[in-house]
Design a protein around this motif. Structure first.
Motif, short mmCIF file in Angstrom:
data_model
loop_
_atom_site.label_atom_id
_atom_site.label_comp_id
_atom_site.label_asym_id
_atom_site.label_seq_id
_atom_site.Cartn_x
_atom_site.Cartn_y
_atom_site.Cartn_z
N ILE A 119 1.76 13.56 7.12
CA ILE A 119 0.72 14.02 6.18
C ILE A 119 -0.44 13.06 6.33
N SER A 120 -1.37 13.42 7.23
CA SER A 120 -2.36 12.42 7.60
C SER A 120 -3.76 12.77 7.15
N SER A 121 -3.98 13.99 6.63
CA SER A 121 -5.36 14.35 6.27
C SER A 121 -5.48 14.74 4.81
N THR A 122 -6.70 14.62 4.30
CA THR A 122 -6.99 14.97 2.89
C THR A 122 -6.66 16.46 2.66
N ARG A 123 -7.03 17.31 3.62
CA ARG A 123 -6.81 18.76 3.45
C ARG A 123 -5.32 19.07 3.34
N GLN A 124 -4.52 18.42 4.22
CA GLN A 124 -3.06 18.66 4.22
C GLN A 124 -2.49 18.30 2.84
N PHE A 125 -2.89 17.11 2.35
CA PHE A 125 -2.35 16.66 1.07
C PHE A 125 -2.84 17.55 -0.07
N ALA A 126 -4.13 17.92 -0.03
CA ALA A 126 -4.67 18.76 -1.10
C ALA A 126 -3.97 20.12 -1.11
N ALA A 127 -3.72 20.68 0.08
CA ALA A 127 -3.07 22.00 0.16
C ALA A 127 -1.65 21.93 -0.38
N LEU A 128 -0.95 20.86 -0.04
CA LEU A 128 0.43 20.66 -0.51
C LEU A 128 0.46 20.59 -2.05
N VAL A 129 -0.48 19.83 -2.61
CA VAL A 129 -0.53 19.66 -4.07
C VAL A 129 -0.87 21.01 -4.72
N GLU A 130 -1.83 21.70 -4.13
CA GLU A 130 -2.27 22.99 -4.69
C GLU A 130 -1.09 23.95 -4.81
N GLU A 177 -15.05 10.21 5.79
CA GLU A 177 -14.07 9.40 6.53
C GLU A 177 -13.33 8.36 5.68
N ARG A 178 -13.81 8.12 4.44
CA ARG A 178 -13.08 7.19 3.56
C ARG A 178 -11.80 7.84 3.02
N GLY A 179 -11.75 9.17 3.06
CA GLY A 179 -10.52 9.87 2.68
C GLY A 179 -10.24 9.90 1.19
N PHE A 180 -11.28 9.70 0.36
CA PHE A 180 -11.07 9.69 -1.09
C PHE A 180 -11.18 11.09 -1.70
N SER A 181 -11.76 12.03 -0.94
CA SER A 181 -12.12 13.30 -1.56
C SER A 181 -11.46 14.49 -0.88
N PHE A 182 -11.00 15.44 -1.70
CA PHE A 182 -10.44 16.67 -1.13
C PHE A 182 -11.54 17.64 -0.73
N ARG A 183 -12.80 17.25 -0.99
CA ARG A 183 -13.92 18.13 -0.62
C ARG A 183 -14.13 18.16 0.89
N TYR A 184 -13.63 17.14 1.58
CA TYR A 184 -13.83 17.06 3.04
C TYR A 184 -12.47 16.91 3.71
N ASP A 185 -12.40 17.36 4.97
CA ASP A 185 -11.17 17.12 5.72
C ASP A 185 -11.36 15.82 6.50
N ALA A 186 -10.50 14.85 6.21
CA ALA A 186 -10.66 13.53 6.82
C ALA A 186 -9.31 12.82 6.81
N PRO A 187 -9.17 11.72 7.56
CA PRO A 187 -7.92 10.96 7.48
C PRO A 187 -7.68 10.50 6.04
N LEU A 188 -6.42 10.56 5.61
CA LEU A 188 -6.08 10.21 4.22
C LEU A 188 -5.98 8.68 4.14
N ASP A 189 -7.14 8.04 3.97
CA ASP A 189 -7.18 6.57 3.99
C ASP A 189 -7.14 6.01 2.56
N MET A 190 -8.23 6.13 1.83
CA MET A 190 -8.35 5.75 0.41
C MET A 190 -8.34 4.25 0.13
N ARG A 191 -8.46 3.42 1.15
CA ARG A 191 -8.56 1.98 0.86
C ARG A 191 -10.01 1.64 0.53
N MET A 192 -10.23 0.91 -0.55
CA MET A 192 -11.58 0.42 -0.81
C MET A 192 -11.88 -0.70 0.19
N ASP A 193 -10.89 -1.56 0.42
CA ASP A 193 -11.05 -2.60 1.42
C ASP A 193 -10.43 -2.11 2.72
#
Ligand SMILES: C[S@@+](CC[C@H](N)C(=O)[O-])C[C@H]1O[C@@H](n2cnc3c(N)ncnc32)[C@H](O)[C@@H]1O
Length: 311
Positions: A178-189, A114-130
């Protein structure tokens, strides 16, 4: 991995970093990146009853984990280390005997989907440490100009296909968010046309977004002089970095602060008359041993640099 999973973080260069701090039993130390407290616990183990440790982390989950550490010598603050001077002032701490910066991410940050840092999981694309403030990666991608997206992915991801990725972001966001890690990872791929062995094609872009969203390099550039300024003579600054962009900033700062000033041209000034540089380098850059890397693959890119305050 979900929220219920254990919050494990294997500290990198644990003994080496704390050894490099040369902990004095009655000294005051700062762990500017508490994480799950591995380094903090080791510092506390070496401090005597009069010693003191102030720890910081910008991640509320790290702060919650740190509340378990019940020790009268220990103080924990929810703050970014770029604000270290204000934090120390707030605790009435002036000069300190050592500061540790163990940069980058903790394993729980990477492993919690759920932190959205990893393309290994499908989650909201958050990535904030704080997670208590600031813009998420999804919010940034929604409105950032194409040229800025390209610059961030190129400069912070060292990604050759930054132009194509930024173009694909702008094309896709006209159709949907573009709200999820999977969406962004697929686009980049799709946009990255070559494959690096053993590396997911989105690795560089995820790193770039994370560095940008958390202003990681700006924070580091603010923190290094602020930490050095707080050291007593003989105090130690220990920095562990995990990628070349961070290490470049650390290396340059330590070099500038440990080399004598240039002799002014055509003025009768001798080298001996110039002030000594404020820091002295201690040893060479240190990497994790093969045994540590085998036990903890996160350690493979770690580089530790150490300096001591002269005056
Ligand atoms: C590699 S982990 C530290 C692990 C820790 N040394 C341990 O042994 O458990 C890095 C931590 O630094 C924190 N961090 C990264 N940038 C920060 C910043 N600018 N200010 C404060 N904390 C930061 C992250 O939230 C993360 O918890």
């Amino acid at each position: 991995m979900s929220e219920g999973a254990p919050q494990v973080h294997l500290s990198v260069l644990l003994q080496e970093a704390v050894e490099a701090l040369a902990v004095k039993p009655g000294g005051i130390y700062v762990d500017a990146t508490f994480g799950r407290g591995g380094h903090s616990r080791e510092i506390l183990a070496r401090l005597g009853p009069q010693g003191r440790l102030v720890a910081l982390d910008r991640d509320p989950a790290a702060i919650a984990a740190g509340r378990m550490l019940d020790d009268a010598r220990f103080t924990l603050a929810h703050a970014a280390f770029g604000r270290i001077a204000a934090v120390l002032d707030g605790f009435d701490v002036g000069q300190v005997d050592g500061v540790l910066l163990d940069l980058g991410m903790s394993s729980p940050q990477l492993d919690e989907a759920e932190r959205g840092f990893s393309f290994r999981y499908d989650a909201p694309l958050d990535m904030r440490m704080d997670t208590s403030r600031g813009e998420t990666a999804a919010e940034w991608l929604e409105q950032a100009p194409q040229a800025e997206i390209e610059r961030v992915i190129r400069d912070y991801g060292e990604e050759r296909f930054a132009h194509a990725i930024a173009e694909a972001v702008v094309a896709l966001r006209q159709q949907c968010r573009i709200s999820s890690t999977r969406q962004f990872a697929a686009l980049v791929e799709k946009a990255v046309r070559t494959r690096e062995p053993g590396k997911h094609p989105a690795t560089r872009s995820f790193q770039a977004l994370r560095i940008h969203i958390n202003q990681e390099l700006e924070e580091l550039s603010l923190a290094l002089p602020a930490c050095a300024a707080r050291l007593v003579a003989g105090g130690r600054l220990v920095v562990i970095s995990f990628h070349s962009l961070e290490d470049r900033i650390v290396k340059r700062f330590l070099r500038e602060q440990s080399q004598p000033a240039r002799l002014p041209a055509r003025l009768p000034v001798r080298a001996a008359d110039l002030p000594e540089p404020p820091l002295r380098l201690i040893g060479r850059a240190l990497r994790a041993s093969a045994a540590e890397v085998a036990a903890n693959p996160r350690a493979r890119s770690a580089v530790m640099r150490v300096a001591e305050k002269r005056r």
